[in-house]
Motif scaffolding. Structure first.
Motif, PDB file in Angstrom:
ATOM      1  N   ILE A  27       5.626  -0.421   1.929  1.00  0.00           N
ATOM      2  CA  ILE A  27       5.037  -0.153   0.618  1.00  0.00           C
ATOM      3  C   ILE A  27       5.297   1.290   0.212  1.00  0.00           C
ATOM      4  CG2 ILE A  27       2.878  -0.010  -0.690  1.00  0.00           C
ATOM      5  CD1 ILE A  27       1.932  -2.416   1.055  1.00  0.00           C
ATOM      6  N   LEU A  28       5.185   2.217   1.157  1.00  0.00           N
ATOM      7  CA  LEU A  28       5.486   3.616   0.844  1.00  0.00           C
ATOM      8  C   LEU A  28       6.941   3.782   0.407  1.00  0.00           C
ATOM      9  CD1 LEU A  28       3.470   5.459   3.630  1.00  0.00           C
ATOM     10  CD2 LEU A  28       2.996   5.420   1.178  1.00  0.00           C
ATOM     11  N   HIS A  29       7.848   3.025   1.025  1.00  0.00           N
ATOM     12  CA  HIS A  29       9.251   3.064   0.585  1.00  0.00           C
ATOM     13  C   HIS A  29       9.382   2.510  -0.834  1.00  0.00           C
ATOM     14  CE1 HIS A  29      11.449   4.560   4.054  1.00  0.00           C
ATOM     15  NE2 HIS A  29      10.626   3.859   4.819  1.00  0.00           N
ATOM     16  N   ARG A  61      -4.817   2.287   6.082  1.00  0.00           N
ATOM     17  CA  ARG A  61      -3.761   3.199   6.529  1.00  0.00           C
ATOM     18  C   ARG A  61      -2.908   3.639   5.350  1.00  0.00           C
ATOM     19  NH1 ARG A  61      -3.571   1.024  11.017  1.00  0.00           N
ATOM     20  NH2 ARG A  61      -2.374  -0.809  10.533  1.00  0.00           N
ATOM     21  N   LEU A  62      -2.559   2.695   4.475  1.00  0.00           N
ATOM     22  CA  LEU A  62      -1.750   3.011   3.300  1.00  0.00           C
ATOM     23  C   LEU A  62      -2.487   3.990   2.389  1.00  0.00           C
ATOM     24  CD1 LEU A  62       0.650   2.545   1.339  1.00  0.00           C
ATOM     25  CD2 LEU A  62      -0.677   0.628   0.409  1.00  0.00           C
ATOM     26  N   LEU A  63      -3.740   3.674   2.058  1.00  0.00           N
ATOM     27  CA  LEU A  63      -4.503   4.535   1.151  1.00  0.00           C
ATOM     28  C   LEU A  63      -4.750   5.911   1.760  1.00  0.00           C
ATOM     29  CD1 LEU A  63      -6.992   1.929  -0.369  1.00  0.00           C
ATOM     30  CD2 LEU A  63      -4.859   2.816  -1.352  1.00  0.00           C
ATOM     31  N   ALA A  64      -4.923   5.974   3.072  1.00  0.00           N
ATOM     32  CA  ALA A  64      -5.097   7.276   3.733  1.00  0.00           C
ATOM     33  C   ALA A  64      -3.813   8.099   3.641  1.00  0.00           C
ATOM     34  CB  ALA A  64      -5.505   7.073   5.189  1.00  0.00           C
ATOM     35  N   ARG A  65      -2.666   7.453   3.812  1.00  0.00           N
ATOM     36  CA  ARG A  65      -1.381   8.176   3.718  1.00  0.00           C
ATOM     37  C   ARG A  65      -1.123   8.668   2.302  1.00  0.00           C
ATOM     38  NH1 ARG A  65       0.688   9.625   8.681  1.00  0.00           N
ATOM     39  NH2 ARG A  65       0.283   7.908  10.095  1.00  0.00           N
ATOM     40  N   LEU A  66      -1.514   7.877   1.309  1.00  0.00           N
ATOM     41  CA  LEU A  66      -1.318   8.289  -0.082  1.00  0.00           C
ATOM     42  C   LEU A  66      -2.282   9.394  -0.487  1.00  0.00           C
ATOM     43  CD1 LEU A  66      -0.737   4.811  -1.756  1.00  0.00           C
ATOM     44  CD2 LEU A  66       0.953   6.636  -1.435  1.00  0.00           C
TER      45      LEU A  66
END
Length: 145
Positions: A27-29, A61-66
């Motif tokens: 998703i980050l990609h 994990r996704l929201l924490a990275r963003l």
């Protein structure tokens, strides 16, 4: 005795990075590509996070990275919608809930401003009439005095 490819033992290893990131990494990609499109063509992007099969902890994990940026808004219409810009400019989390408080949609919108926060054409057309009604009782409005 078997011979050929079926006789070769096969073990599939999942990299430690893939295990730690789950679906957050792809998703980050996707966000990265959407940001590039926005910068080069002006075309916004939308990622429906509810349509992605998250494993345990993937969403967090996704929201924490963003991360979380400085801008946020709440819309109260048929339930609450929370909007916030991530620590990465032009990446917005749009989190929709119904009147019962159940999440009904979760999106990442890649744009300069989320479309939900832009004044709708119908509202803009009505804006002057509303202001005229407010100003209607004022003496001298429109008379140049």
């Amino acid at each position: 005795m078997m011979s050929g490819p079926q006789s070769i033992p096969l073990a599939v290893e999942v990299s430690k990075v893939a295990q730690e990131w789950g679906n957050a990494l792809p998703i980050l990609h996707e966000v990265r590509h959407a940001l590039e499109r926005l910068a080069t063509t002006g075309a916004p992007g939308l990622i429906d996070l509810r349509a992605i099969p998250f494993g345990p902890g993937d969403e967090a994990r996704l929201l924490a990275r963003l991360g979380r940026g400085e801008v946020e808004a709440v819309i109260h219409a048929l339930g609450e919608t929370q909007i916030w810009e991530c620590a990465i400019p032009a990446v917005w989390v749009i989190d929709h809930y119904n009147a019962e408080g159940e999440r009904i949609a979760l999106h990442l919108e890649i744009d300069r401003i989320p479309s939900l926060l832009m004044t709708q054409a119908e509202d803009l057309a009505e804006a002057t009439a509303r202001l005229d009604a407010i100003l209607g009782g004022e003496a001298g409005v429109g008379s140049g005095a």
